[in-house]
Design an enzyme around this catalytic site. Sequence first.
Site, PDB file in Angstrom:
ATOM      1  N   CYS A 135      67.089   6.353  96.611  1.00  0.00           N
ATOM      2  CA  CYS A 135      67.660   5.517  95.563  1.00  0.00           C
ATOM      3  C   CYS A 135      69.107   5.188  95.917  1.00  0.00           C
ATOM      4  O   CYS A 135      69.556   4.048  95.790  1.00  0.00           O
ATOM      5  CB  CYS A 135      67.682   6.239  94.224  1.00  0.00           C
ATOM      6  SG  CYS A 135      66.097   6.787  93.659  1.00  0.00           S
ATOM      7  N   ASP A 156     107.480  13.503 109.017  1.00  0.00           N
ATOM      8  CA  ASP A 156     106.367  13.833 109.890  1.00  0.00           C
ATOM      9  C   ASP A 156     105.198  12.877 109.730  1.00  0.00           C
ATOM     10  O   ASP A 156     104.133  13.090 110.297  1.00  0.00           O
ATOM     11  CB  ASP A 156     105.884  15.262 109.617  1.00  0.00           C
ATOM     12  CG  ASP A 156     106.921  16.283 110.026  1.00  0.00           C
ATOM     13  OD1 ASP A 156     107.640  16.008 110.990  1.00  0.00           O
ATOM     14  OD2 ASP A 156     107.001  17.326 109.375  1.00  0.00           O
ATOM     15  N   CYS A 188      66.971  10.276  94.011  1.00  0.00           N
ATOM     16  CA  CYS A 188      66.849  10.845  95.345  1.00  0.00           C
ATOM     17  C   CYS A 188      67.718  10.069  96.327  1.00  0.00           C
ATOM     18  O   CYS A 188      68.328   9.072  95.989  1.00  0.00           O
ATOM     19  CB  CYS A 188      65.409  10.772  95.807  1.00  0.00           C
ATOM     20  SG  CYS A 188      64.824   9.087  95.861  1.00  0.00           S
ATOM     21  N   ASP A 190     106.238  18.047 106.495  1.00  0.00           N
ATOM     22  CA  ASP A 190     106.796  17.746 105.184  1.00  0.00           C
ATOM     23  C   ASP A 190     106.785  16.236 104.921  1.00  0.00           C
ATOM     24  O   ASP A 190     107.800  15.601 104.842  1.00  0.00           O
ATOM     25  CB  ASP A 190     108.205  18.332 105.014  1.00  0.00           C
ATOM     26  CG  ASP A 190     109.214  17.630 105.899  1.00  0.00           C
ATOM     27  OD1 ASP A 190     108.776  16.851 106.759  1.00  0.00           O
ATOM     28  OD2 ASP A 190     110.421  17.846 105.713  1.00  0.00           O
ATOM     29  N   ASP A 196     105.333  22.057 111.353  1.00  0.00           N
ATOM     30  CA  ASP A 196     106.701  21.582 111.407  1.00  0.00           C
ATOM     31  C   ASP A 196     107.571  22.779 111.005  1.00  0.00           C
ATOM     32  O   ASP A 196     107.058  23.741 110.435  1.00  0.00           O
ATOM     33  CB  ASP A 196     106.851  20.420 110.420  1.00  0.00           C
ATOM     34  CG  ASP A 196     108.288  20.049 110.200  1.00  0.00           C
ATOM     35  OD1 ASP A 196     108.991  19.887 111.208  1.00  0.00           O
ATOM     36  OD2 ASP A 196     108.698  19.931 109.042  1.00  0.00           O
TER      37      ASP A 196
END
Lengths: 60, 827
Positions: free
Chosen positions: B109, B718, B106, B714, B512
């Site tokens: 835990c 960028d 759970c 790209d 771009d």
Amino acid sequence: MFSLYILIIISLLIAAGAFLLYIWAVKTGQFEDLEETKYQVFDEDDDEVPTKPQNGTKTK
Amino acid sequence: MQKGTHFYCDHCSKLTPEKKLTKTPVNGVERHFCCPGCELSFKVLKQVGYDDYYNLQRKELGLGEERGAVILTEEEQARMDELYREFVQGSGEIKLVYLKIEKIHCAACVFANEEIIRKLPGVLEFNINPGTHRSKIRWDNRLITLAEILNTIANIGYYAYPFHPSKAKPTLDAETKDLTMRLGASALISMNVMLLAIGLYAGYFQGMDPQMKAFLQWINMIMTIPGVFFAGKPILQGAWYNLKSGSPGMDVLIALGSLAAFFLSVWHVITGVGETYFDTANMLIFFILLGRYVESKAKQKILKETDKYDDYRVETVTKIHDGIRINSGLDDVAKGDFLEFYPGDILPVDGVITNGTSAFDESVLTGESIPRQKTSGDQVISGSRNLDDTFIMQVTSVGDGTIFSRVLELIEDSQLSKSPISRLVDQVSTKFIYFILLSASISFIWWNLTSGFEIAFPIAISVLVIACPCAMGIATPMALLVGTGESLKRGVLIKSGEVLEELVKVNQVVFDKTGTLTTGIMKVVAVHEFDETVDKTELYSALAHAETEVYHPVARAIRTHFFGLTGKYEGYSDFAGFGGKGITFQTGSYKVAAGNTKLMEDEGVEFLSHLGLIKSIAGNGHVPVLIAVNGTLVSILEIADEIRTEAKETLAKLAEMKIPVIILSGDRKENVNQLARVLGLSQDQVKGELSPEDKANEIRKLIESGKTVMMIGDGVNDAPALSLAQVGISMGEGSQISLDSSGVVLLNNSLPSVVKSITLARATYSKIRQNLFWALFYNVVMIPIGAFGILIPIWAAAAMSLSSISVVFNSLLLRRTVSSSFRRMGY
């Protein structure tokens, strides 16, 4: 009334048997893949596939 | 460890007389054992790093902790490294390993493990996926060793072991198998106990022979013992470890309910007074196991889909060494080696083709089923399949460095990562457990005072069970698991839960231009010819060959356009290249000049009569290349960077989703404006002539104005803008840079995936919210129902499990939602 005691104990023993059978089934993987089983006939396992029957030879 | 002439056995702590003792040095320390069996066990435990077992044991004996046990000698360290070598990744002191942690049930835990392990000095990163129980741990080998980390995990009651991400399935299978066995056992026992319990209930109302009643109760008790302690073992164990680590989870609630019912009933059976609740004790466990079984089956189903990557592991390759072909293991392949691949082979490494041409199926990474043709000089990526022909390539990266491995790692990470929302849920549900314990106690006290023990007891159990927040705990991870799986199938890799949440919020998309909305590859789009007397085939063939001497996108465009012309080809001579202007050469009787207007001016070629055409080509954002033969202009080539076919459609879809779009480009303003016209954007949606810093500034401005920005660029130039945007996507051809710099990786490198990723994220997120709502709703409604005594404990357990199961099924429904919304969008 006495028969009830006997019958309950017998039914318990049967249940215990079913219990053990179930444990065995799980441990040996009987429930592992319920989906795949139905496709097994289409599997081309090299060991299992019989070659074209020839005269005098038995297919598996 | 001495005590008179007796010694404690170092393994079992049995007090043994000295003469019966085996003394063996283990790793330089003399150890004492009562028997060879103990000696062997000691060595094995030591080897796998379970030394703390002895400390625990010694504590119980009141011997005090032996700190020395955890400090490994160099020799032990070396053996440990050997043992786990194949799992540990990373060179240098920072190591990485994937762990599978068992006995996690759970959110609590997960929380306990993360809290404790993260606090260890030297642990840099530790994340557990509550869905798969896998975790990724990064640590500094100078401060802590893997053995110490595993020790600590074992010490708080969990069992962790390293694994290969791709080899996880067998363990999950084993877990499911164990669960199947216990679930079946519990079902069988519960049915029988229930049967007799009905008899007992009937006896309660109608009267019953006391002897028969005692008999039935005894039998029920005997049957319940395996029902609680065998079938319920994982729950009891979980609860025990929860308590030991001081962070109660749902197991504690269930175990408390079931054990209370069991022991009270046992007391009643032995004293012969009062009713029994053996059916409750069993059914509680049965329903919890049922819920877990369904969850584990669902997980298995999802993990099966990532299994396909296993088929892409290759062990041996054909290496070419000094012209000789040898079979070589993958471990022996290094960067720079030459390998040969045959049709049907799968590439285990990245490389560049040096010899040959073939088609490649890259579908495992890209989801793109059309094979790609590649030839000498082209990059081939790991994981692709060679289809057509034998070829030779030079290796550029191997092992963990290959694109395929990196993608697999990212996939693993994305499944491990937690979204901020799930972290919040984890914390809340841990606290919630205390609240439940409190409500159960209050209910018990209240009903005990008003209606007596016989009524108060089952009600308290009902509250404990019904309020269990386990549906809340699995709501987020289940939906995330399904969501990321669905994205992956469509070639979209969302790197983390954080990115997913940002993706949902995106309300500004920035593109771009070059390489993103356009293909980034120059092409000849039109040829304008003026002079019919020149043999064009001869001219263009020579031009194509001459352009091979120049490395320029325009030269490449001309080359690829005219190569393969059949006809007269005389060869070329007297080649001269003028950087930024063009080239001149001689072929046959032609003296050729090819280039821009500046070159024509230099060569004294008259072009003013065609100025209109040249201007209109440039106005369209295209590049005109003028070709003159013997001083006369004979043709103009129009060269352009092609717009991607899907660009317009993608922008239309984004407009449909009401997400504004802008284009930031480093290209000239006219070119960008022209692109905007073609794509149907207004002029204020585009900005040209921006440097990488300008782009980053534009993004910063957008973010400051409160927008959540998604940037698609790209990779290379960028990078600053991409990393600044909340969601960065790079369109590089499966390059390392794009894998590293973007939060979303488009494995198929196609523009529609941008829209797909937003749609997928939105669908997943709304599923998470839906799940959380229902889980919370269930708890809010059910606690009063339990507290007012409306439900008996058995039905409380059934309702609780039902809520977990409904969350699991609801998450699986996400697949259908995604498919149908994509169908609606036309993908």
